[in-house]
Design a protein around this motif. Structure first.
Motif, PDB file in Angstrom:
ATOM      1  N   GLY A   1       1.742   9.653  -6.044  1.00  0.00           N
ATOM      2  CA  GLY A   1       1.472   8.348  -5.457  1.00  0.00           C
ATOM      3  C   GLY A   1       1.218   7.281  -6.502  1.00  0.00           C
TER       4      GLY A   1
ATOM      5  N   GLN B   1       0.814  -1.207   0.000  1.00  0.00           N
ATOM      6  CA  GLN B   1       0.000   0.000   0.000  1.00  0.00           C
ATOM      7  C   GLN B   1       0.851   1.262   0.000  1.00  0.00           C
ATOM      8  OE1 GLN B   1      -2.912   0.181   3.167  1.00  0.00           O
ATOM      9  NE2 GLN B   1      -3.118   2.395   3.018  1.00  0.00           N
ATOM     10  N   GLN B   2       1.922   1.279   0.792  1.00  0.00           N
ATOM     11  CA  GLN B   2       2.751   2.477   0.938  1.00  0.00           C
ATOM     12  C   GLN B   2       4.000   2.446   0.056  1.00  0.00           C
ATOM     13  OE1 GLN B   2       1.699   5.082   2.406  1.00  0.00           O
ATOM     14  NE2 GLN B   2      -0.135   4.110   3.245  1.00  0.00           N
ATOM     15  N   PHE B   3       3.972   1.640  -0.999  1.00  0.00           N
ATOM     16  CA  PHE B   3       4.983   1.613  -2.073  1.00  0.00           C
ATOM     17  C   PHE B   3       6.314   0.989  -1.636  1.00  0.00           C
ATOM     18  CE2 PHE B   3       2.970   6.017  -2.456  1.00  0.00           C
ATOM     19  CZ  PHE B   3       1.787   5.520  -2.980  1.00  0.00           C
ATOM     20  N   ASN B   4       6.826   1.351  -0.435  1.00  0.00           N
ATOM     21  CA  ASN B   4       8.090   0.799   0.081  1.00  0.00           C
ATOM     22  C   ASN B   4       9.270   1.049  -0.860  1.00  0.00           C
ATOM     23  OD1 ASN B   4       6.487  -0.093   2.161  1.00  0.00           O
ATOM     24  ND2 ASN B   4       7.224  -2.200   2.131  1.00  0.00           N
TER      25      ASN B   4
ATOM     26  N   GLN C   1       4.498   6.356  -8.140  1.00  0.00           N
ATOM     27  CA  GLN C   1       5.305   5.532  -7.235  1.00  0.00           C
ATOM     28  C   GLN C   1       4.792   4.097  -7.191  1.00  0.00           C
ATOM     29  OE1 GLN C   1       6.808   7.127  -3.436  1.00  0.00           O
ATOM     30  NE2 GLN C   1       5.837   9.075  -3.984  1.00  0.00           N
ATOM     31  N   GLN C   2       3.473   3.926  -7.225  1.00  0.00           N
ATOM     32  CA  GLN C   2       2.951   2.559  -7.173  1.00  0.00           C
ATOM     33  C   GLN C   2       3.295   1.798  -8.442  1.00  0.00           C
ATOM     34  OE1 GLN C   2       2.569   0.214  -5.250  1.00  0.00           O
ATOM     35  NE2 GLN C   2       0.614   0.669  -4.234  1.00  0.00           N
TER      36      GLN C   2
ATOM     37  N   SER D   1      -4.319   4.153  -0.832  1.00  0.00           N
ATOM     38  CA  SER D   1      -3.860   5.520  -0.562  1.00  0.00           C
ATOM     39  C   SER D   1      -3.863   6.400  -1.809  1.00  0.00           C
ATOM     40  CB  SER D   1      -2.450   5.482   0.037  1.00  0.00           C
ATOM     41  OG  SER D   1      -1.537   4.874  -0.860  1.00  0.00           O
TER      42      SER D   1
ATOM     43  N   ASP E   1      10.800  10.080  -4.430  1.00  0.00           N
ATOM     44  CA  ASP E   1       9.891  10.930  -3.665  1.00  0.00           C
ATOM     45  C   ASP E   1       9.425  12.160  -4.442  1.00  0.00           C
ATOM     46  OD1 ASP E   1      12.244  12.371  -3.608  1.00  0.00           O
ATOM     47  OD2 ASP E   1      12.478  12.321  -1.430  1.00  0.00           O
TER      48      ASP E   1
END
Length: 270
Positions: A147, A85-88, A150-151, A174, A143
């Motif tokens: 979002g 979910q938070q890409f990592n 990034q995913q 997200s 960064d």
């Protein structure tokens, strides 16, 4: 073929996954739906062996996944591309390096430390970024991307290791609706074009109906529904989410189908 038999995970007396059995006989796009805390994430993390099962079996072809240890366990995790979910991602590294970190277990620590990757891996990473429409951002820090971008980088990183299956844990939770659609389209392409199993944890019914062939509904750690996506009726939804929920077609989920898709530091090669 992926087979799960009587799989259970107990966290200090809390049965996060309770006696789950299922099988995937051919590559499918499968959505796992349910409330938060239903056991969806724990199930995926046990398949990938990020969590060890309390009891039960996980088998893939001739591999007893539940009993793997050490290097064999790490080799299995390379066969299960994980999308979080938070890409990592590593925020300070450029996009193409983040993608190549998907093959970190195949690189020496020295080479990875100094961004020294074989040319063929650099080209493969760029090809993956181009495939999912983000090659123009490959030199940017992770960064600096949205979002949704990034995913897609995270999806490319998972594919870098050429996995047998992709496990996506709340990949759109997200994201805004447009980026959610873009991400789900990318996951669907992996199934359609690469003929891979894709297991994807989801919250919304419309998303499961639109992108998945099969849906597994979980409640309180148990599987309460397993069937084709077009069988997700109001009664089934109430069984999964609870009888107190209002499951009108307009209120059950965010409709991402009507939105347009936006799919449209330098690495040193050695």
């Amino acid at each position: 073929m992926l087979t799960i038999n009587s799989l259970t995970k107990n966290f200090g007396g809390n049965l996060a996954v309770n006696n789950v059995s299922l099988s995937v006989e051919s590559p499918q796009m499968i959505g796992i739906i349910g409330r938060s805390g239903a056991g969806k994430s724990t199930l995926l993390r046990m398949i990938n062996r990020l969590n060890d099962p309390t009891s039960g079996e996980i088998n893939y072809l001739d591999t007893a996944v539940h009993s793997l240890k050490g290097p064999e366990k790490r080799a299995w995790q390379a066969r299960c591309g994980m999308v979080f979910q938070q890409f990592n991602l590593v925020p300070r590294l450029d996009v193409v390096t983040n993608v190549m970190l998907g093959n970190l277990n195949k690189q020496s620590t020295f080479r990875a430390l100094f961004n020294l990757f074989p040319k063929e891996e650099v080209f493969r990473a760029i090809d993956l970024l181009e495939r999912f429409g983000i090659e123009e951002h490959m030199a940017k820090r992770a960064d600096q991307l949205s979002g949704g971008q990034q995913q897609r980088v995270a999806i490319c990183r998972a594919l870098m290791q050429n996995p047998d299956m992709v496990l996506a844990d709340e990949p759109i939770a997200s994201l805004d609706p447009m980026n959610a659609q873009t991400t789900m389209e990318a996951l669907r392409r992996i199934h359609d074009e690469d003929n891979k199993i894709v297991l994807c944890n989801l919250h919304t019914l419309d998303t499961a109906r639109t992108f998945c062939d099969r849906v597994i509904g979980m409640r309180d750690g148990r599987v309460v529904f397993d069937g084709p996506a077009n069988a997700l009726s109001t009664d089934v939804a109430r069984e999964i989410y609870g009888a107190d929920e209002n499951f009108s077609e307009t209120s059950t989920s965010t409709n991402i189908n009507a939105l347009p898709s936006d799919l449209s530091s330098t690495v040193k090669a050695v």
